[in-house]
Design an enzyme around this catalytic site. Structure first.
Site, PDB file in Angstrom:
ATOM      1  N   GLU A   1      -6.973   5.037   7.760  1.00 51.01           N
ATOM      2  CA  GLU A   1      -6.727   6.453   7.431  1.00 51.01           C
ATOM      3  C   GLU A   1      -7.947   7.065   6.745  1.00 51.01           C
ATOM      4  O   GLU A   1      -8.217   8.261   6.889  1.00 51.01           O
ATOM      5  CB  GLU A   1      -5.455   6.572   6.570  1.00 51.01           C
TER       6      GLU A   1
ATOM      7  N   LYS B   1       0.132   4.218  -0.231  1.00 51.52           N
ATOM      8  CA  LYS B   1      -0.509   5.413   0.343  1.00 51.52           C
ATOM      9  C   LYS B   1      -0.270   6.607  -0.592  1.00 51.52           C
ATOM     10  O   LYS B   1      -0.189   6.417  -1.806  1.00 51.52           O
ATOM     11  CB  LYS B   1      -0.002   5.657   1.763  1.00 51.52           C
TER      12      LYS B   1
ATOM     13  N   SER C   1       3.137  -2.020  10.301  1.00 51.12           N
ATOM     14  CA  SER C   1       4.590  -2.127  10.499  1.00 51.12           C
ATOM     15  C   SER C   1       5.149  -3.517  10.180  1.00 51.12           C
ATOM     16  O   SER C   1       6.037  -4.007  10.874  1.00 51.12           O
ATOM     17  CB  SER C   1       4.976  -1.702  11.919  1.00 51.12           C
TER      18      SER C   1
ATOM     19  N   HIS D   1      -9.779   1.591   4.867  1.00 53.24           N
ATOM     20  CA  HIS D   1      -8.483   1.696   5.545  1.00 53.24           C
ATOM     21  C   HIS D   1      -8.641   2.672   6.720  1.00 53.24           C
ATOM     22  O   HIS D   1      -9.379   3.649   6.623  1.00 53.24           O
ATOM     23  CB  HIS D   1      -7.419   2.204   4.560  1.00 53.24           C
TER      24      HIS D   1
ATOM     25  N   ASN E   1       0.873  -1.177   0.000  1.00 53.85           N
ATOM     26  CA  ASN E   1       0.000   0.000   0.000  1.00 53.85           C
ATOM     27  C   ASN E   1       0.913   1.231   0.000  1.00 53.85           C
ATOM     28  O   ASN E   1       1.490   1.572   1.024  1.00 53.85           O
ATOM     29  CB  ASN E   1      -0.896  -0.030   1.249  1.00 53.85           C
TER      30      ASN E   1
ATOM     31  N   GLU F   1      -5.678  -4.478  10.742  1.00 46.49           N
ATOM     32  CA  GLU F   1      -4.599  -3.516  10.977  1.00 46.49           C
ATOM     33  C   GLU F   1      -4.870  -2.748  12.262  1.00 46.49           C
ATOM     34  O   GLU F   1      -5.654  -1.787  12.258  1.00 46.49           O
ATOM     35  CB  GLU F   1      -4.510  -2.528   9.807  1.00 46.49           C
TER      36      GLU F   1
ATOM     37  N   GLY G   1       2.322   2.438  10.683  1.00 44.05           N
ATOM     38  CA  GLY G   1       3.295   3.510  10.471  1.00 44.05           C
ATOM     39  C   GLY G   1       4.028   3.937  11.731  1.00 44.05           C
ATOM     40  O   GLY G   1       4.721   4.943  11.751  1.00 44.05           O
TER      41      GLY G   1
HETATM   42  P1  PGA Z   1       2.629   0.364   7.578  1.00 44.17           P
HETATM   43  O1  PGA Z   1       1.180   0.612   6.956  1.00 44.17           O
HETATM   44  O2  PGA Z   1       3.149  -0.956   7.052  1.00 44.17           O
HETATM   45  O3  PGA Z   1       3.463   1.531   7.098  1.00 44.17           O
HETATM   46  O4  PGA Z   1       2.474   0.341   9.055  1.00 44.17           O
HETATM   47  C1  PGA Z   1       0.275  -0.447   6.778  1.00 44.17           C
HETATM   48  C2  PGA Z   1      -1.026   0.085   6.202  1.00 44.17           C
HETATM   49  O5  PGA Z   1      -1.503   1.118   6.653  1.00 44.17           O
HETATM   50  O6  PGA Z   1      -1.605  -0.523   5.274  1.00 44.17           O
END
Ligand code: PGA
Length: 248
Positions: A97, A11, A207, A95, A9, A163, A169
């Site tokens: 976010e 982003k 992560s 997601h 992803n 998640e 992140g």
């Molecule tokens: P990350 O993000 O691996 O940077 O923690 C995962 C995600 O939000 O899909």
């Protein structure tokens, strides 16, 4: 056993020229360029991915989709059939976010799931609790509520991504025990609602990196990984895909 699915992803990252070299390295890497690996890129780069991935095993994915399924006066929106037309096989829905910064709620996510399925894509429905919710012992309640949205596409093909919001992140990864317990619960809930015959993959995200991918992906309850930051860099992403391949 079903192959584990690894979705990168990106982003809101990427630029045309830099993407060319990253995508080419992915195509050249036999651990990455195989069935069960894909990249979710920002809308402007989906055509670039589709062109570069053509004839390869890699899947194109979108990070979001409009809740409005039909063409029309919805300025700024991108509908599911456009994404399918661009060659997207998967689309992320809900997601954290999107839920957090864009206020996406259950009603909106139901429509997005339905639109994705109607266009022939496989939605990757994201669920997860905040740190506050986990510490208050509300994990099962919160995630259970989020999973109810899947009723909108009962009987259709979809993927769930677990998640934990506090692990996205942040570099803070859930423990193997926490991941396994969460995945068991999600699988149980999904099977309860959608029938024991449902074959459902639950990806872990938050992560995931080269150094924890082996442990996470070797869990039987983990059907793959949704990889944010580490999908922007070839070495780490290659290692994660290698960990997934080992489970075959
Ligand atoms: P990350 O993000 O691996 O940077 O923690 C995962 C995600 O939000 O899909």
């Amino acid at each position: 056993m079903q192959a584990k699915l690894v979705l990168g992803n990106w982003k809101m990252n990427g630029r045309h020229a830099a993407n060319v070299s990253l995508l080419q390295s992915m195509l050249d890497d036999a651990d990455i360029n195989r069935e069960g690996v894909g990249i979710a890129a920002p809308y402007p780069y989906l055509a670039q991915l589709a062109a570069m991935f053509a004839g390869s095993k890699l899947a194109v994915a979108a990070q979001d989709v409009s809740r409005y399924a039909l063409d029309g006066a919805f300025t700024g929106e991108v509908c599911a059939s456009m994404l399918a037309d661009m060659g997207c096989r998967y689309v992320l829905v809900g997601h954290s976010e999107r839920r957090q910064y864009f206020g996406e709620n259950d009603a909106c996510l139901r429509e997005k799931l339905q639109a994705a399925v109607a266009a022939g894509m496989v939605p990757v429905y994201c669920v997860g609790e905040t740190l506050e919710e986990r510490e208050a012992g509300r994990f099962a309640e919160v995630v259970g509520e989020q999973l109810k949205t899947l009723d909108a596409i009962a009987g259709q093909e979809y993927v769930v991504a677990y998640e934990p919001v506090w692990a996205i992140g942040t570099g803070r990864v859930a423990s193997i025990e926490q991941i396994d317990a969460a995945h068991q619960l999600i699988l149980e809930r999904v099977l309860q609602c959608h029938g024991a015959s449902a074959s459902i993959r639950v990806l872990y995200g938050g992560s995931v990196k080269a150094d924890n991918a082996d442990a996470i992906l070797s869990l039987a309850s983990v059907g793959g990984a949704l990889v944010g930051g580490a999908s922007l860099e070839i070495k780490g992403f290659g290692k994660i895909c290698q960990s997934a391949k080992k489970t075959l």
